[in-house]
Design an enzyme around this catalytic site. Structure first.
Site, PDB file in Angstrom:
ATOM      1  N   LYS A 126       0.820  -1.219   0.000  1.00  0.00           N
ATOM      2  CA  LYS A 126       0.000   0.000   0.000  1.00  0.00           C
ATOM      3  C   LYS A 126       0.845   1.257   0.000  1.00  0.00           C
ATOM      4  O   LYS A 126       0.442   2.274  -0.558  1.00  0.00           O
ATOM      5  CB  LYS A 126      -0.948   0.010   1.207  1.00  0.00           C
ATOM      6  N   LYS A 209      -4.944 -11.392  -6.405  1.00  0.00           N
ATOM      7  CA  LYS A 209      -6.089 -11.473  -5.500  1.00  0.00           C
ATOM      8  C   LYS A 209      -7.253 -10.632  -6.032  1.00  0.00           C
ATOM      9  O   LYS A 209      -7.033  -9.543  -6.553  1.00  0.00           O
ATOM     10  CB  LYS A 209      -5.639 -10.928  -4.135  1.00  0.00           C
ATOM     11  N   LYS A 212     -11.069  -4.939  -4.145  1.00  0.00           N
ATOM     12  CA  LYS A 212     -11.897  -3.775  -4.479  1.00  0.00           C
ATOM     13  C   LYS A 212     -11.053  -2.658  -5.080  1.00  0.00           C
ATOM     14  O   LYS A 212     -11.584  -1.741  -5.693  1.00  0.00           O
ATOM     15  CB  LYS A 212     -12.681  -3.291  -3.260  1.00  0.00           C
TER      16      LYS A 212
HETATM   17  P1  TYM Z   1     -10.176  -6.258   4.424  1.00  0.00           P
HETATM   18  O1  TYM Z   1     -11.165  -5.198   4.727  1.00  0.00           O
HETATM   19  O2  TYM Z   1      -9.161  -6.009   3.350  1.00  0.00           O
HETATM   20  O3  TYM Z   1     -10.902  -7.609   4.056  1.00  0.00           O
HETATM   21  C1  TYM Z   1     -11.926  -8.144   4.906  1.00  0.00           C
HETATM   22  C2  TYM Z   1     -11.865  -9.671   4.928  1.00  0.00           C
HETATM   23  O4  TYM Z   1     -12.028 -10.177   3.597  1.00  0.00           O
HETATM   24  C3  TYM Z   1     -10.966 -11.070   3.300  1.00  0.00           C
HETATM   25  N1  TYM Z   1     -10.665 -10.986   1.859  1.00  0.00           N
HETATM   26  C4  TYM Z   1     -10.544 -12.049   1.058  1.00  0.00           C
HETATM   27  N2  TYM Z   1     -10.694 -13.363   1.309  1.00  0.00           N
HETATM   28  C5  TYM Z   1     -10.517 -14.196   0.265  1.00  0.00           C
HETATM   29  N3  TYM Z   1     -10.214 -13.776  -0.995  1.00  0.00           N
HETATM   30  C6  TYM Z   1     -10.062 -12.466  -1.290  1.00  0.00           C
HETATM   31  N4  TYM Z   1      -9.795 -12.067  -2.513  1.00  0.00           N
HETATM   32  C7  TYM Z   1     -10.231 -11.530  -0.213  1.00  0.00           C
HETATM   33  N5  TYM Z   1     -10.176 -10.172  -0.143  1.00  0.00           N
HETATM   34  C8  TYM Z   1     -10.432  -9.865   1.139  1.00  0.00           C
HETATM   35  C9  TYM Z   1      -9.808 -10.586   4.159  1.00  0.00           C
HETATM   36  O5  TYM Z   1      -8.838 -11.596   4.363  1.00  0.00           O
HETATM   37  C10 TYM Z   1     -10.508 -10.192   5.425  1.00  0.00           C
HETATM   38  O6  TYM Z   1     -10.736 -11.317   6.254  1.00  0.00           O
HETATM   39  N6  TYM Z   1      -6.913  -5.739   8.192  1.00  0.00           N
HETATM   40  C11 TYM Z   1      -8.200  -6.290   7.815  1.00  0.00           C
HETATM   41  C12 TYM Z   1      -9.356  -5.746   8.645  1.00  0.00           C
HETATM   42  C13 TYM Z   1      -9.171  -5.879  10.121  1.00  0.00           C
HETATM   43  C14 TYM Z   1      -9.260  -7.087  10.875  1.00  0.00           C
HETATM   44  C15 TYM Z   1      -9.044  -6.677  12.223  1.00  0.00           C
HETATM   45  C16 TYM Z   1      -9.494  -8.419  10.534  1.00  0.00           C
HETATM   46  C17 TYM Z   1      -8.900  -4.864  10.997  1.00  0.00           C
HETATM   47  N7  TYM Z   1      -8.843  -5.346  12.271  1.00  0.00           N
HETATM   48  C18 TYM Z   1      -9.047  -7.630  13.262  1.00  0.00           C
HETATM   49  C19 TYM Z   1      -9.496  -9.352  11.584  1.00  0.00           C
HETATM   50  C20 TYM Z   1      -9.280  -8.958  12.918  1.00  0.00           C
HETATM   51  C21 TYM Z   1      -8.465  -5.931   6.360  1.00  0.00           C
HETATM   52  O7  TYM Z   1      -7.919  -4.981   5.823  1.00  0.00           O
HETATM   53  O8  TYM Z   1      -9.426  -6.684   5.761  1.00  0.00           O
END
Ligand code: TYM
Length: 349
Positions: A126, A209, A212
């Protein structure tokens, strides 16, 4: 050092508790649904306490237009509910409303090491080439994520594959905190990365991957896409000319084909092997329409339900507020203990 607020030396048993979060930084994709939301709903139905968070403080580690952030937060709340998360059974709220997250993150900023954070691939991706211009928040992001989880003493965190490194860091922070203060206060969390779709790939490039932030809308299925758009994106998904094989092993060098099989399996609640057993020998001319039908059957009702829920924004806000109250009731005492452990005087009781 172990004192009145410290541990006894014996590892305490932590009650199983699930926590996970999603950023309101744009629309939801099929990756978010299969890697996270669908599994969150399953966990809720396993009889464990489940806490789900819309991580608005994480979202602003890169610039967010305030009006769009408000919209995305409510739309994500609608996405949670439409995917089967029941705000009466799970705790659902937006992060900024429970100040304990940010407070514990500060303690963790003082435990985590610069070197640990600098190794995070999400930060490197990022921040890009110009790291000097990245926000301090983007760098410190994993401390806040560790705090999200630890402020509830959560033990299980369902996520997609891309969050694995952050969860390993969460464990490192908890271990170092416990060691530094001679306590057994924070649990060592278990990443729950399971199922056929822990890494859903782009429909245009099976080595990247689904995200969005991909500039091509054709690369992903959005939870807000209508039935025709979903079917059209699957029809146009990049594939190869070979028929589907009998074994997963034979898909090793066919990432696009493997991805579509995984998506089918995850949507249908089957293993990829079972899907191959059904479609082996057939080409994509037969498989894609079947996948499109399955995806539409699953996703179109979610999109319709999200639109319905979004009609009543006041009700969404009320529901998030009620969730935040319940979350704060758990987080408050845990943060207070963390302050005690670190030597902060409770002068305002
Ligand atoms: P984020 O918002 O990018 O994504 C949310 C969840 O979706 C999953 N995900 C995917 N799983 C499979 N294939 C994909 N292409 C894909 N794209 C996204 C992510 O693995 C995630 O589970 N840092 C985290 C948010 C967060 C969090 C936390 C998660 C903040 N605090 C505490 C768990 C516990 C994030 O940016 O997810």
């Amino acid at each position: 050092m172990s004192d009145a607020v410290g541990g006894t030396g014996a590892a305490p048993a932590f009650t199983p508790r699930v926590f996970s979060g999603i950023q309101p930084s744009g629309g939801l994709t099929l990756g978010n649904y299969l890697g996270a939301l669908k599994r969150f709903a399953e966990k809720q139905n396993e009889g464990i306490e489940t806490i789900y968070c819309i991580v608005d403080l994480h979202a602003i580690t890169v610039w967010q237009d305030p009006a769009r952030l408000r919209h995305a937060t409510r739309e994500l709340a609608a996405g949670f509910i439409a995917s089967g998360i029941d705000p009466a059974r799970s705790i659902l709220f937006n992060q900024s409303q429970v100040a304990e997250h940010a407070e514990l993150a500060w303690l963790f900023n003082c435990v985590a090491r610069m070197g640990w954070l600098g190794r995070m691939t999400q930060f490197k991706d990022k921040a890009g080439k110009n790291r000097e211009a990245a926000s301090v928040g983007l760098f410190a992001y994993p401390s806040l994520m560790a705090a999200d989880i630890m402020v509830y003493h959560a033990t299980h965190v369902p996520v997609g594959e891309d969050q694995k490194q952050h969860l390993e860091l969460t464990r490192d922070i908890a271990i170092k905190f416990n060691n530094d203060y001679g306590v057994d206060f924070f649990p060592i969390v278990e990443p729950v990365i399971e199922g056929a779709a822990t890494r859903v790939m782009s429909l245009r490039d099976g080595t990247r991957k689904m995200s969005k932030s991909d500039p091509s809308d054709q690369s992903r299925i959005n939870l807000t896409d209508d039935a025709d758009t979903i079917a059209q994106k699957i029809r146009k998904a990049r594939t190869d000319a070979e028929p589907l094989p009998e074994t997963l092993e034979a898909l090793k060098d066919r990432p696009e084909a493997r991805n579509l099989i995984n998506i089918y399996a995850a949507l249908d609640g089957r293993t990829p092997e079972a899907v191959l057993a059904e479609f082996a020998g057939q080409g994509f001319g037969a498989f894609k329409p079947a996948l499109a039908d399955l995806a539409v059957a699953h996703l179109a009702p979610i999109s319709t339900e999200m639109t319905r829920i979004m009609q009543d924004v006041a009700e969404i806000d009320r529901m998030l507020g009620a969730g935040a109250d319940r979350a704060a009731a758990i987080a408050g005492p845990i943060l207070a203990r963390a302050y005690d452990i670190t030597g902060m005087i409770r002068s305002r009781r």
